[in-house]
Design an enzyme around this catalytic site. Structure first.
Site, PDB file in Angstrom:
ATOM      1  N   GLU A 224      -8.560  -0.209  14.401  1.00 13.16           N
ATOM      2  CA  GLU A 224      -6.869  -0.761  14.682  1.00 13.16           C
ATOM      3  C   GLU A 224      -5.816   0.425  14.463  1.00 13.16           C
ATOM      4  OE1 GLU A 224      -3.764  -1.192  13.034  1.00 13.16           O
ATOM      5  OE2 GLU A 224      -5.134  -1.152  10.939  1.00 13.16           O
ATOM      6  N   PHE A 225      -5.047   0.796  15.590  1.00 13.72           N
ATOM      7  CA  PHE A 225      -4.099   1.940  15.046  1.00 13.72           C
ATOM      8  C   PHE A 225      -2.003   1.619  15.235  1.00 13.72           C
ATOM      9  CE2 PHE A 225      -7.979   4.706  16.669  1.00 13.72           C
ATOM     10  CZ  PHE A 225      -7.973   4.728  15.890  1.00 13.72           C
TER      11      PHE A 225
ATOM     12  N   GLU B 129       3.575  -0.711  11.996  1.00 12.09           N
ATOM     13  CA  GLU B 129       4.129  -1.708  11.727  1.00 12.09           C
ATOM     14  C   GLU B 129       5.374  -1.461  12.346  1.00 12.09           C
ATOM     15  OE1 GLU B 129       4.202  -3.984   8.390  1.00 12.09           O
ATOM     16  OE2 GLU B 129       2.657  -2.959   7.583  1.00 12.09           O
TER      17      GLU B 129
ATOM     18  N   LYS C 196      -9.536   6.281  10.983  1.00 11.26           N
ATOM     19  CA  LYS C 196      -8.178   5.527  10.592  1.00 11.26           C
ATOM     20  C   LYS C 196      -7.734   6.548   9.161  1.00 11.26           C
ATOM     21  CE  LYS C 196      -4.826   2.480  10.377  1.00 11.26           C
ATOM     22  NZ  LYS C 196      -4.809   1.455  10.318  1.00 11.26           N
TER      23      LYS C 196
ATOM     24  N   LEU D 268       7.425  14.969   9.367  1.00 14.24           N
ATOM     25  CA  LEU D 268       8.247  15.656   7.973  1.00 14.24           C
ATOM     26  C   LEU D 268      10.130  15.233   7.715  1.00 14.24           C
ATOM     27  CD1 LEU D 268       7.955  19.519  10.226  1.00 14.24           C
ATOM     28  CD2 LEU D 268       6.881  18.179   8.050  1.00 14.24           C
TER      29      LEU D 268
ATOM     30  N   ALA E  32      12.040  14.386   5.162  1.00 17.82           N
ATOM     31  CA  ALA E  32      11.617  14.360   3.473  1.00 17.82           C
ATOM     32  C   ALA E  32      12.567  13.030   2.873  1.00 17.82           C
ATOM     33  CB  ALA E  32      12.033  15.599   3.075  1.00 17.82           C
TER      34      ALA E  32
ATOM     35  N   CYS F 189      -0.667   0.325   4.762  1.00 16.57           N
ATOM     36  CA  CYS F 189      -1.522   0.997   4.831  1.00 16.57           C
ATOM     37  C   CYS F 189      -2.666   2.292   4.194  1.00 16.57           C
ATOM     38  CB  CYS F 189      -1.898   1.942   6.427  1.00 16.57           C
ATOM     39  SG  CYS F 189      -2.215  -0.343   7.390  1.00 16.57           S
TER      40      CYS F 189
ATOM     41  N   LYS G 173       9.617   0.580   5.713  1.00 14.45           N
ATOM     42  CA  LYS G 173       9.995   1.363   7.159  1.00 14.45           C
ATOM     43  C   LYS G 173      11.596   0.390   7.672  1.00 14.45           C
ATOM     44  CE  LYS G 173       7.022   1.897   9.766  1.00 14.45           C
ATOM     45  NZ  LYS G 173       6.163   1.975  11.495  1.00 14.45           N
TER      46      LYS G 173
ATOM     47  N   ARG H 181       5.110  -4.206   0.901  1.00 16.42           N
ATOM     48  CA  ARG H 181       4.314  -3.857  -0.199  1.00 16.42           C
ATOM     49  C   ARG H 181       4.146  -2.316  -0.055  1.00 16.42           C
ATOM     50  NH1 ARG H 181      -1.008  -5.398   4.248  1.00 16.42           N
ATOM     51  NH2 ARG H 181       0.492  -5.074   5.056  1.00 16.42           N
TER      52      ARG H 181
END
Length: 444
Positions: free
Chosen positions: A155-156, A159, A215, A261, A263, A271, A334, A341
């Site tokens: 899987e790719f 989230e 992956k 990119l 920062a 993951c 995110k 996690r």
């Protein structure tokens, strides 16, 4: 022709998303989940995690009867023609390697109940060599007369984009040992292949080992890119440069690209960190640890970003952290998820709290999961409320709500006007115009 009957073994984030999307494509789906709390939620059409659009899709297909959930492997074996393994592979408690016990348990438990000519498809992220071991186990435990075969289809999912990434992936990878397995996967995924964003979705057909490595290699490369720009950001601060402008400039080079990119405080989630460590660990087991030592440095830079952010926060306060009131915007690793996690945001908030600061956290979706992880910190119901009487505001997760917050409203409630943008996406000049001391990471 009746739709293919498929099962999804393991219905956490990956499994619940996969099951719902396969039902959306018209398949009859049976999900297997042994956790009673998760199972109860899924049977009600509710996802065990927050993912945009997933609850609605689950509810729709549970109501239609196209999607059902059980805790019975026997029922799954009798029902399914294609079985997808969507189990977690967390970092082992005794080292850096991946714990594949859930995957092995699923194969051992499912295999004796298989019927006909089933295809068992691994989607979990596993150390290279796992698929071959599971294939042997499947052959050993499948009843006589049943012609079961294993394939690996990593899987790719990103989230916060899981539903779209399942229905419209940028590629499909089939690790197979026979033309028949490839044919079945192509037929099963035909609707997904046809939904490709730029024509047909690319399909890469390969062996087990390559499919397993895709992956972890992708995640390790992304982690490397993030740590690289964060290392450069520290140089920018010392040199008086702006890492955002620098990233824009090198991002125009199509060999590099601008994505990943940004920062900031670093990467986290379920993951990238554990896949990076598992890849390095497996390379060591295979005797090539020296050539993958780079990954250890990538991990170290990421950990350094968290401590560095704590020290910058202390420097902006100009005093001890003990007793300082700090507002933290964001807890999820995110935006678009409630997953905390290995979250940099929550780890930094926790470190500030452990060093004596009075920390108040607000996250639009991850308040519940954050509170479960760090119950002794304070939590607010809104971005402005979190800042009441704050000596410092930290922006740690780039939810759109934080870019749109009313600067004047925040100014009215804080004790001191200090802002650290840990994601480098806020308009620092707007805050400075309101009398704030505002800075980012890699830009003064």
């Amino acid at each position: 022709m009746a739709p293919v009957r498929t099962t999804t073994i393991g219905c956490g984030y990956l499994g619940a998303t996969h099951a719902a999307c396969m039902a959306e494509l018209g398949y009859d789906v049976l999900g297997v989940e042994v956790d009673p709390d998760k199972l109860a939620m899924l049977r009600e059409g509710r996802a065990p995690v927050y993912e945009a659009g997933l609850d609605e899709m689950l509810a729709r297909h549970v109501a239609s009867g196209r999607l059902r959930f059980t805790d019975s492997y026997e029922e799954a074996g009798a029902f399914g023609e294609i079985h997808f393994l969507c189990l977690g592979t967390p970092q082992r408690s005794d080292g850096l390697g991946a714990d594949t016990s859930q995957v092995e348990y699923a194969v051992r438990t499912l295999a004796p109940h298989l019927t006909g000519s089933p295809l068992v498809v691994g989607k979990s992220t596993v150390p290279v060599g796992t698929a071959a071991r599971m294939a042997a186990l499947l052959t050993e435990l499948t009843p006589s007369g049943v012609e079961a075969e294993l394939a690996w289809n990593p899987e790719f999912l990103r989230e916060a984009h899981g539903v779209d990434d399942t229905l419209r992936p940028d590629r499909l990878v089939f690790g197979v040992r026979s033309d028949a397995a490839e044919k079945r996967l192509r037929e099963f995924y035909a609707p997904v292949i046809d939904l490709g964003v730029n024509g047909a979705t690319p399909v890469v057909v390969t062996d087990y080992a390559t499919a397993e490595l895709v992956k972890v290699t992708a995640n390790s490369f992304l982690a490397t890119k993030i740590s690289f720009i964060n290392a450069v950001a520290e140089v920018c601060e010392v040199a008086g440069a702006d890492v955002v402008a620098l990233a824009d400039a090198i991002g125009y080079d199509d060999r590099i690209g601008r994505k990943m990119l940004g920062a900031g405080v670093g990467f986290g989630g379920g993951c990238l960190p554990k896949d990076l460590r598992a890849f390095q660990h497996r390379a060591g087991e295979l005797g090539v640890e020296d050539v993958m030592s780079l990954l250890g440095e990538v991990d170290a830079i990421n950990a350094h970003q968290r401590e560095r952010t704590v020290q910058i926060a202390k420097g902006m306060l100009g005093r001890s952290l003990r007793g300082a009131r700090i507002a933290v915007w964001g807890a999820a690793f995110k935006p678009g998820t409630d997953d905390v996690r290995d979250s940099p945001a929550l780890a930094i908030a926790g470190q500030l709290h452990l060093r004596g600061a009075q920390v108040t956290v607000f996250d639009p979706k991850a308040g519940r999961t954050a509170r479960a992880a760090y119950p002794t910190m304070s939590y607010a119901e809104g971005a402005v409320e979190a800042c009441r009487d704050a000596d410092l505001v930290l922006h740690m997760t780039e939810w759109p709500e934080f870019r749109e917050v009313d600067v004047d409203r925040v100014t009215e409630v804080v004790a001191h006007r200090r802002l650290l943008d840990g994601r480098n996406v806020l308009d620092l000049q707007a805050w400075r115009n309101a009398g704030w001391t505002a800075r980012g990471l890699g830009r003064l």
